[in-house]
Design a protein around this motif. Sequence first.
Motif, PDB file in Angstrom:
ATOM      1  N   PRO A  49       0.816  -1.238   0.159  1.00 13.11           N
ATOM      2  CA  PRO A  49      -0.018  -0.187  -0.194  1.00 13.11           C
ATOM      3  C   PRO A  49       0.725   1.186  -0.048  1.00 13.11           C
ATOM      4  O   PRO A  49       0.235   2.219  -0.252  1.00 13.11           O
ATOM      5  N   ARG A  50       2.077   1.252   0.513  1.00 13.59           N
ATOM      6  CA  ARG A  50       2.912   2.422   0.682  1.00 13.59           C
ATOM      7  C   ARG A  50       3.694   2.364  -0.995  1.00 13.59           C
ATOM      8  O   ARG A  50       4.697   1.596  -0.804  1.00 13.59           O
ATOM      9  N   ALA A  51       3.322   3.056  -1.655  1.00 16.60           N
ATOM     10  CA  ALA A  51       4.079   3.059  -3.126  1.00 16.60           C
ATOM     11  C   ALA A  51       5.519   3.315  -2.902  1.00 16.60           C
ATOM     12  O   ALA A  51       5.998   4.353  -2.200  1.00 16.60           O
ATOM     13  N   LEU A  52       6.200   2.480  -3.818  1.00 15.37           N
ATOM     14  CA  LEU A  52       7.724   2.926  -3.584  1.00 15.37           C
ATOM     15  C   LEU A  52       8.019   4.149  -4.314  1.00 15.37           C
ATOM     16  O   LEU A  52       9.019   4.762  -4.013  1.00 15.37           O
ATOM     17  N   ASP A  53       7.156   4.733  -5.256  1.00 13.54           N
ATOM     18  CA  ASP A  53       7.389   6.201  -5.747  1.00 13.54           C
ATOM     19  C   ASP A  53       7.412   7.158  -4.653  1.00 13.54           C
ATOM     20  O   ASP A  53       8.042   8.219  -4.920  1.00 13.54           O
ATOM     21  N   ASP A  54       6.674   6.932  -3.555  1.00 12.47           N
ATOM     22  CA  ASP A  54       6.888   7.888  -2.530  1.00 12.47           C
ATOM     23  C   ASP A  54       8.246   8.288  -1.938  1.00 12.47           C
ATOM     24  O   ASP A  54       8.695   9.175  -1.507  1.00 12.47           O
ATOM     25  N   HIS A  55       9.354   7.011  -1.946  1.00  8.73           N
ATOM     26  CA  HIS A  55      10.372   6.988  -1.532  1.00  8.73           C
ATOM     27  C   HIS A  55      11.399   7.394  -2.933  1.00  8.73           C
ATOM     28  O   HIS A  55      12.658   8.313  -2.639  1.00  8.73           O
ATOM     29  N   ALA A  56      10.953   6.977  -4.042  1.00  5.10           N
ATOM     30  CA  ALA A  56      12.152   6.940  -5.252  1.00  5.10           C
ATOM     31  C   ALA A  56      12.026   8.300  -5.659  1.00  5.10           C
ATOM     32  O   ALA A  56      12.965   8.675  -6.501  1.00  5.10           O
ATOM     33  N   LYS A  57      10.951   9.088  -6.013  1.00  2.00           N
ATOM     34  CA  LYS A  57      10.834  10.246  -6.738  1.00  2.00           C
ATOM     35  C   LYS A  57      10.908  11.525  -6.043  1.00  2.00           C
ATOM     36  O   LYS A  57       9.976  11.699  -5.062  1.00  2.00           O
ATOM     37  N   VAL A  58      11.698  12.354  -6.754  1.00  2.00           N
ATOM     38  CA  VAL A  58      11.763  13.625  -6.062  1.00  2.00           C
ATOM     39  C   VAL A  58      11.843  14.742  -7.209  1.00  2.00           C
ATOM     40  O   VAL A  58      12.412  14.543  -8.422  1.00  2.00           O
ATOM     41  N   THR A  59      11.067  15.671  -6.854  1.00  2.00           N
ATOM     42  CA  THR A  59      10.907  16.742  -7.908  1.00  2.00           C
ATOM     43  C   THR A  59      11.510  18.088  -7.303  1.00  2.00           C
ATOM     44  O   THR A  59      10.971  18.637  -6.322  1.00  2.00           O
ATOM     45  N   ALA A  60      12.184  18.809  -8.219  1.00  2.00           N
ATOM     46  CA  ALA A  60      12.392  20.347  -7.971  1.00  2.00           C
ATOM     47  C   ALA A  60      12.339  20.972  -9.274  1.00  2.00           C
ATOM     48  O   ALA A  60      12.920  20.888 -10.031  1.00  2.00           O
TER      49      ALA A  60
ATOM     50  N   ILE B 122      12.636  19.535 -12.935  1.00  2.00           N
ATOM     51  CA  ILE B 122      13.677  18.266 -12.394  1.00  2.00           C
ATOM     52  C   ILE B 122      12.830  17.191 -11.891  1.00  2.00           C
ATOM     53  O   ILE B 122      12.511  17.585 -10.822  1.00  2.00           O
ATOM     54  N   GLU B 123      12.921  16.157 -12.461  1.00  2.00           N
ATOM     55  CA  GLU B 123      12.291  14.820 -11.744  1.00  2.00           C
ATOM     56  C   GLU B 123      13.423  14.030 -11.493  1.00  2.00           C
ATOM     57  O   GLU B 123      14.059  13.482 -12.694  1.00  2.00           O
ATOM     58  N   LEU B 124      13.614  13.273 -10.547  1.00  2.00           N
ATOM     59  CA  LEU B 124      14.684  12.128 -10.236  1.00  2.00           C
ATOM     60  C   LEU B 124      13.845  11.186  -9.788  1.00  2.00           C
ATOM     61  O   LEU B 124      13.251  11.233  -8.876  1.00  2.00           O
ATOM     62  N   ASP B 125      13.971   9.772 -10.316  1.00  2.00           N
ATOM     63  CA  ASP B 125      13.733   8.502  -9.892  1.00  2.00           C
ATOM     64  C   ASP B 125      14.618   7.518  -9.694  1.00  2.00           C
ATOM     65  O   ASP B 125      15.333   7.076 -10.319  1.00  2.00           O
ATOM     66  N   ALA B 126      14.979   7.539  -8.098  1.00  2.00           N
ATOM     67  CA  ALA B 126      15.944   6.472  -7.730  1.00  2.00           C
ATOM     68  C   ALA B 126      15.538   5.126  -8.217  1.00  2.00           C
ATOM     69  O   ALA B 126      16.651   4.277  -8.288  1.00  2.00           O
ATOM     70  N   SER B 127      14.414   4.460  -8.190  1.00  2.00           N
ATOM     71  CA  SER B 127      14.157   3.395  -8.441  1.00  2.00           C
ATOM     72  C   SER B 127      14.403   2.888  -9.904  1.00  2.00           C
ATOM     73  O   SER B 127      14.822   1.954 -10.403  1.00  2.00           O
ATOM     74  N   ALA B 128      14.160   3.746 -10.809  1.00  3.08           N
ATOM     75  CA  ALA B 128      14.545   3.765 -12.335  1.00  3.08           C
ATOM     76  C   ALA B 128      15.955   4.131 -12.587  1.00  3.08           C
ATOM     77  O   ALA B 128      16.187   3.938 -13.854  1.00  3.08           O
ATOM     78  N   TYR B 129      16.333   5.142 -11.696  1.00  2.00           N
ATOM     79  CA  TYR B 129      17.939   5.515 -11.951  1.00  2.00           C
ATOM     80  C   TYR B 129      17.646   6.467 -13.124  1.00  2.00           C
ATOM     81  O   TYR B 129      18.628   6.359 -14.116  1.00  2.00           O
ATOM     82  N   THR B 130      16.787   7.445 -12.986  1.00  3.66           N
ATOM     83  CA  THR B 130      16.557   8.242 -14.254  1.00  3.66           C
ATOM     84  C   THR B 130      16.395   9.769 -13.802  1.00  3.66           C
ATOM     85  O   THR B 130      15.862  10.043 -12.658  1.00  3.66           O
ATOM     86  N   VAL B 131      16.823  10.638 -14.636  1.00  6.72           N
ATOM     87  CA  VAL B 131      16.721  12.072 -14.135  1.00  6.72           C
ATOM     88  C   VAL B 131      16.066  12.804 -15.483  1.00  6.72           C
ATOM     89  O   VAL B 131      16.428  12.582 -16.585  1.00  6.72           O
TER      90      VAL B 131
END
Length: 231
Positions: A127-138, A141-150
């Motif tokens: 229920p706690r989506a991985l995206d809550d931890h993986a994605k950061v936006t500024a 710019i969006e960074l996704d740690a689980s997909a290792y993309t920017v």
Amino acid sequence: MRTYLHRWAEAAGAHLLVVDPGSESGGLTDAMAARGVHVTWTRSTVDGLIEFGRVDPQAVVVAPDTPGLPAEDFVAALMRHGNPYVVAALEHARAGDIAPVLLAGASAVVTRPYSAIQLWELLNRSPRALDDHAKVTAGVIELDASAYTVTIAGGRIADLPLKEFELLRTLMLRAPGVMTDDELRTALWGSNASRPSGNTIAMHVTRLRNRLGDAADVRRIRGRGYSLTVG
């Protein structure tokens, strides 16, 4: 590289708590770290309760034969703290052992020995989506740690070297605040690692600036540290 991945997953990724008297084998921890998931392994349910409070994991895997509190009592104790995603570990020769764990609140089953693919799929059902931890936006710019993309304004930039990826995420989390040199050293190299010089940090910042182009600026604030300014 392996050390960096483990530290990165522990500091910035999702957390999986495994409560099992067996030993980690088959490279599970390494494989999960590569996916941005830090595995904490305890061999008693008492230690499991302590680690549950410490790491606040996305999911908990518990084996029925773990010593300490009976596994069903361990699960019941977790259930008194919200609605954690608990997975019962199944060993086919002892399939009946998981029934009390399921009745106590476990909502899924995973077979032993564990595989990274199985556990990754279970985490994605949490229920706690991985995206809550993986994605950061500024800004753009969006960074996704689980997909290792920017991505910048929706367009993906070339994969960053790990240190620059860590640096960008750290600055994005604090933006527009300032990260001191000491804070960056700890975030990028760990508190127990050899401490690089300010020149090493400056080198990574210069490279990151060049990659970000006009989308953002990494400012050096004399006597304080670095700050990410977007837009």
